[in-house]
Design a protein around this motif. Structure first.
Motif, PDB file in Angstrom:
ATOM      1  N   PRO A 180       0.809  -1.235   0.000  1.00  0.00           N
ATOM      2  CA  PRO A 180       0.000   0.000   0.000  1.00  0.00           C
ATOM      3  C   PRO A 180       0.833   1.271   0.000  1.00  0.00           C
ATOM      4  N   THR A 181       2.117   1.206   0.388  1.00  0.00           N
ATOM      5  CA  THR A 181       2.950   2.409   0.402  1.00  0.00           C
ATOM      6  C   THR A 181       3.730   2.583  -0.896  1.00  0.00           C
ATOM      7  N   SER A 182       3.577   1.664  -1.856  1.00  0.00           N
ATOM      8  CA  SER A 182       4.362   1.717  -3.088  1.00  0.00           C
ATOM      9  C   SER A 182       3.801   2.727  -4.073  1.00  0.00           C
ATOM     10  N   HIS A 183       4.721   3.314  -4.853  1.00  0.00           N
ATOM     11  CA  HIS A 183       4.344   4.292  -5.862  1.00  0.00           C
ATOM     12  C   HIS A 183       4.689   3.842  -7.277  1.00  0.00           C
ATOM     13  N   PHE A 184       5.546   2.832  -7.395  1.00  0.00           N
ATOM     14  CA  PHE A 184       5.895   2.347  -8.724  1.00  0.00           C
ATOM     15  C   PHE A 184       6.176   0.852  -8.671  1.00  0.00           C
ATOM     16  N   LEU A 185       6.041   0.223  -9.811  1.00  0.00           N
ATOM     17  CA  LEU A 185       6.383  -1.179  -9.984  1.00  0.00           C
ATOM     18  C   LEU A 185       6.916  -1.343 -11.397  1.00  0.00           C
ATOM     19  N   GLY A 186       8.068  -1.952 -11.518  1.00  0.00           N
ATOM     20  CA  GLY A 186       8.664  -2.110 -12.840  1.00  0.00           C
ATOM     21  C   GLY A 186       9.454  -3.390 -12.957  1.00  0.00           C
ATOM     22  N   TYR A 187       9.922  -3.665 -14.168  1.00  0.00           N
ATOM     23  CA  TYR A 187      10.746  -4.846 -14.409  1.00  0.00           C
ATOM     24  C   TYR A 187      12.051  -4.402 -15.055  1.00  0.00           C
ATOM     25  N   GLY A 188      13.140  -4.951 -14.562  1.00  0.00           N
ATOM     26  CA  GLY A 188      14.452  -4.657 -15.115  1.00  0.00           C
ATOM     27  C   GLY A 188      14.978  -5.821 -15.908  1.00  0.00           C
ATOM     28  N   LEU A 189      16.176  -6.245 -15.592  1.00  0.00           N
ATOM     29  CA  LEU A 189      16.804  -7.349 -16.311  1.00  0.00           C
ATOM     30  C   LEU A 189      16.754  -8.613 -15.453  1.00  0.00           C
ATOM     31  N   GLY A 190      15.592  -9.264 -15.486  1.00  0.00           N
ATOM     32  CA  GLY A 190      15.410 -10.472 -14.693  1.00  0.00           C
ATOM     33  C   GLY A 190      14.970 -10.214 -13.269  1.00  0.00           C
ATOM     34  N   TRP A 191      14.564  -8.956 -12.962  1.00  0.00           N
ATOM     35  CA  TRP A 191      14.155  -8.593 -11.610  1.00  0.00           C
ATOM     36  C   TRP A 191      13.001  -7.600 -11.653  1.00  0.00           C
ATOM     37  N   PHE A 192      12.054  -7.743 -10.718  1.00  0.00           N
ATOM     38  CA  PHE A 192      11.044  -6.721 -10.487  1.00  0.00           C
ATOM     39  C   PHE A 192      11.621  -5.677  -9.518  1.00  0.00           C
ATOM     40  N   SER A 193      11.105  -4.452  -9.593  1.00  0.00           N
ATOM     41  CA  SER A 193      11.502  -3.431  -8.628  1.00  0.00           C
ATOM     42  C   SER A 193      10.279  -2.607  -8.234  1.00  0.00           C
ATOM     43  N   PHE A 194      10.244  -2.190  -6.970  1.00  0.00           N
ATOM     44  CA  PHE A 194       9.167  -1.351  -6.460  1.00  0.00           C
ATOM     45  C   PHE A 194       9.679  -0.629  -5.221  1.00  0.00           C
ATOM     46  N   ASP A 195       8.918   0.323  -4.715  1.00  0.00           N
ATOM     47  CA  ASP A 195       9.316   1.011  -3.494  1.00  0.00           C
ATOM     48  C   ASP A 195       8.471   0.522  -2.324  1.00  0.00           C
ATOM     49  N   TRP A 196       9.113   0.399  -1.189  1.00  0.00           N
ATOM     50  CA  TRP A 196       8.462  -0.073   0.042  1.00  0.00           C
ATOM     51  C   TRP A 196       8.900   0.840   1.178  1.00  0.00           C
ATOM     52  N   HIS A 197       7.962   1.615   1.723  1.00  0.00           N
ATOM     53  CA  HIS A 197       8.273   2.567   2.785  1.00  0.00           C
ATOM     54  C   HIS A 197       9.469   3.448   2.405  1.00  0.00           C
ATOM     55  N   GLY A 198       9.477   3.893   1.144  1.00  0.00           N
ATOM     56  CA  GLY A 198      10.513   4.824   0.684  1.00  0.00           C
ATOM     57  C   GLY A 198      11.812   4.181   0.245  1.00  0.00           C
ATOM     58  N   GLN A 199      11.918   2.874   0.299  1.00  0.00           N
ATOM     59  CA  GLN A 199      13.138   2.194  -0.119  1.00  0.00           C
ATOM     60  C   GLN A 199      12.884   1.369  -1.378  1.00  0.00           C
ATOM     61  N   LYS A 200      13.887   1.314  -2.244  1.00  0.00           N
ATOM     62  CA  LYS A 200      13.780   0.510  -3.444  1.00  0.00           C
ATOM     63  C   LYS A 200      13.984  -0.962  -3.094  1.00  0.00           C
ATOM     64  N   VAL A 201      13.054  -1.783  -3.542  1.00  0.00           N
ATOM     65  CA  VAL A 201      13.128  -3.225  -3.298  1.00  0.00           C
ATOM     66  C   VAL A 201      13.201  -3.939  -4.635  1.00  0.00           C
ATOM     67  N   ILE A 202      14.085  -4.930  -4.713  1.00  0.00           N
ATOM     68  CA  ILE A 202      14.275  -5.752  -5.908  1.00  0.00           C
ATOM     69  C   ILE A 202      13.834  -7.166  -5.564  1.00  0.00           C
ATOM     70  N   GLU A 203      13.049  -7.792  -6.414  1.00  0.00           N
ATOM     71  CA  GLU A 203      12.611  -9.153  -6.078  1.00  0.00           C
ATOM     72  C   GLU A 203      12.246  -9.949  -7.318  1.00  0.00           C
ATOM     73  N   HIS A 204      12.200 -11.260  -7.142  1.00  0.00           N
ATOM     74  CA  HIS A 204      11.649 -12.140  -8.172  1.00  0.00           C
ATOM     75  C   HIS A 204      11.153 -13.406  -7.505  1.00  0.00           C
ATOM     76  N   GLY A 205      10.034 -13.885  -7.998  1.00  0.00           N
ATOM     77  CA  GLY A 205       9.495 -15.156  -7.525  1.00  0.00           C
ATOM     78  C   GLY A 205       9.902 -16.284  -8.453  1.00  0.00           C
ATOM     79  N   GLY A 206       9.621 -17.493  -8.014  1.00  0.00           N
ATOM     80  CA  GLY A 206       9.887 -18.666  -8.834  1.00  0.00           C
ATOM     81  C   GLY A 206       8.815 -19.701  -8.603  1.00  0.00           C
ATOM     82  N   ASN A 207       8.224 -20.196  -9.686  1.00  0.00           N
ATOM     83  CA  ASN A 207       7.185 -21.219  -9.567  1.00  0.00           C
ATOM     84  C   ASN A 207       7.471 -22.363 -10.523  1.00  0.00           C
ATOM     85  N   MET A 208       7.560 -23.537  -9.976  1.00  0.00           N
ATOM     86  CA  MET A 208       7.630 -24.776 -10.741  1.00  0.00           C
ATOM     87  C   MET A 208       6.486 -25.658 -10.248  1.00  0.00           C
ATOM     88  N   PRO A 209       6.091 -26.668 -11.017  1.00  0.00           N
ATOM     89  CA  PRO A 209       5.011 -27.528 -10.543  1.00  0.00           C
ATOM     90  C   PRO A 209       5.275 -28.064  -9.133  1.00  0.00           C
TER      91      PRO A 209
END
Length: 500
Positions: A302-331
């Protein structure tokens, strides 16, 4: 004014101050253990890195409901699409060496590369491969992973029709990362997995990491996946796993992955040796393609202002800090890796449950716990959401059943529908008769029983385990000519096939 500034500075310093050694204590472990039980999940492992040091690494639960061996921080889990970050890192290394530029055309390295649109083919760059802006539908062509090898899949990209403008819409792709792997192979003269082993896994000391998921069958140190279909819990053995290659083949323990986490929080060096330039490291975690703010994103952040994708990573802001993440799903397996570069913080959560929200819950709880924010009981919240989704699925199934026209008959006898059908994308579908039923062979790799639904429509019941998760119990509709001859068929969520 000065007093207000001092108060604000002191408050924010307190809010984001580094935790002491007791932050991840037995109470934290108790919460993780209770969350695992609440989600009715067999096993989980969690690792947390800060300032190049290991803060936490623990395993919970068991390898599977059959193999009750305890999960530890050294147990192997699938990392799924977290693999994409490794693939882009290899490309970054090649950029450092002057063997590649991010804006190079793909056809410069793969002259036979073709997409449906000739203009897009000519303009498609390395960066386009990595940022999910091809114009294809979300996860387009993923079913190919169940029946084709990687070169065949890349060859069939030309048959996938776009659904949006080139570089206009974010739409997640796995197939494009196979192309990226082929670019790496063309430049280095070696397969993607060998290059990854030599340039990243060996230098970082990730000696127990696996790049061929099906070879983990029988490995006593690897978990097995679990998935619910129609309220039944299935075990997903490694021999049934899908080889997503550069898009998602990597499996590792959380302890091995802590080395990758430390590297990605660093400056491109490891034990004094430079593996990648600082410029390339920053580029990997850059913001390249905006991602729409969905209701889900707004609810989770709820505190995020942007969400984007870079080179193999998602990025967004969380409480004013940049966060980089990626999930992984296999069967049957789910993972989530999160980096907070400004804090030198990394969190990895892996579970052996299909499309689980538990890693997301643990990550959010850990971020709040770490920063001294009174943590929300994310596990309870997302468990309730999971149950709501399951109930919605049951409701949708009842709706499908209610909309079915009863008392209808097929236009032809069963033998009138048998024969071979063809799609340039997926290949051959063969429909045969078995007793009073029809059976479908999908490209010689998958088999399904066809249940008459209504008129000239059948419902697909896959005998194979993985397609029960996707595309699931879809409808198959036969097309008849004005003379009553079958001319082709459509399979819901898959596509059209012509009779030949």
């Amino acid at each position: 004014m000065r007093i207000l500034f001092i108060f604000f500075f002191s408050w924010t310093s307190l809010l984001f101050s580094k935790p002491d050694q007791n932050t991840f204590d037995s109470n934290f472990s108790t919460y993780l253990r209770s969350s695992l039980e609440q989600f009715e999940t067999a096993g989980m492992a969690v690792a947390i890195i800060r300032d190049d040091e290991l803060l936490y690494a623990e395993g919970f639960g068991v390898h599977s409901l059959v193999n009750r061996a305890p999960v530890t921080a050294d147990t192997l889990f699938s990392m799924g699409s977290i693999t994409k970050g490794f693939t882009t890192a290899l490309l970054g290394m090649l950029v450092d060496e002057g063997k590649l530029n991010w804006d190079d055309l793909v056809t410069q390295y793969l002259p036979d590369f073709r997409l449906h649109n000739s203009f897009v083919t000519k303009e498609f760059t390395i960066l386009d491969l990595l940022t999910h802006r091809s114009g294809l539908a979300d996860h387009a062509g993923d079913l190919l992973f169940l029946s084709k090898n990687h070169p065949e899949m890349v060859e069939r990209l030309r048959f996938l029709e776009p659904v949006s403008g080139f570089r206009a819409v974010f739409s997640y792709q796995n197939l494009m990362y196979l192309v990226a792997g082929q670019v790496i192979e063309t430049i280095t003269g070696k397969p993607w997995h060998e290059v990854l082993q030599e340039r990243i896994l060996e230098p970082l000391g990730m000696h127990h990491t696996n790049l061929h998921p099906q070879t983990l069958e029988g490995n006593k140190n690897a978990v097995e996946g679990h998935a619910r279909v129609d309220d039944l819990l299935y075990l997903v053995p490694w021999k049934r796993q899908v080889d997503f290659g550069p898009a998602g083949a990597l499996s590792a323990s959380v302890m091995d992955m802590t080395r990758w986490m430390r590297f990605m929080l660093g400056d491109g060096t490891w034990n004094g040796k430079r593996l990648m330039s600082e410029e390339a490291m920053k580029h990997l975690l850059s913001y390249e393609m905006p991602v729409p703010f969905t209701e889900w994103v707004s609810m989770m952040y709820p505190t995020s202002h942007f969400l984007g994708y870079g080179l193999g990573w998602f990025s967004f802001d969380w409480h004013g800090q940049k966060v980089i993440e990626h999930g992984g799903n296999m069967p049957g397996l789910t993972a989530k890796l999160t980096l907070v570069p400004s804090e030198k913080l990394a969190i990895l959560v892996v579970v052996n449950q299909h499309l689980s929200l538990l890693p997301h819950a643990i990550t959010l709880y850990t971020l709040e716990h770490y920063h001294g924010i009174e943590p929300k009981n994310w596990s309870a919240f997302l468990y309730r959401l999971t149950k709501m989704v399951e109930q919605l699925s049951r409701t949708m199934e009842r709706s499908i059943q209610a909309e079915r026209k009863t008392g209808t008959q097929a236009s032809l006898s069963l033998s009138g529908y048998t024969g071979s059908y063809f799609s340039p994308l997926y290949g051959k579908v063969a429909v045969s008769r078995k007793g009073k039923d029809l059976v479908m062979s999908f490209d010689g790799a998958l088999t399904a029983d066809l249940q008459h639904w209504q008129d000239d429509t059948w419902r697909v019941h896959w005998r194979d385990l993985v397609p029960r998760f996707y595309p699931g119990k879809v409808l198959l509709n036969f097309h008849l000519s004005s003379t009553g001859q079958v001319t082709g068929l459509d399979i819901e969520q898959i596509g059209s096939f012509s009779r030949f």
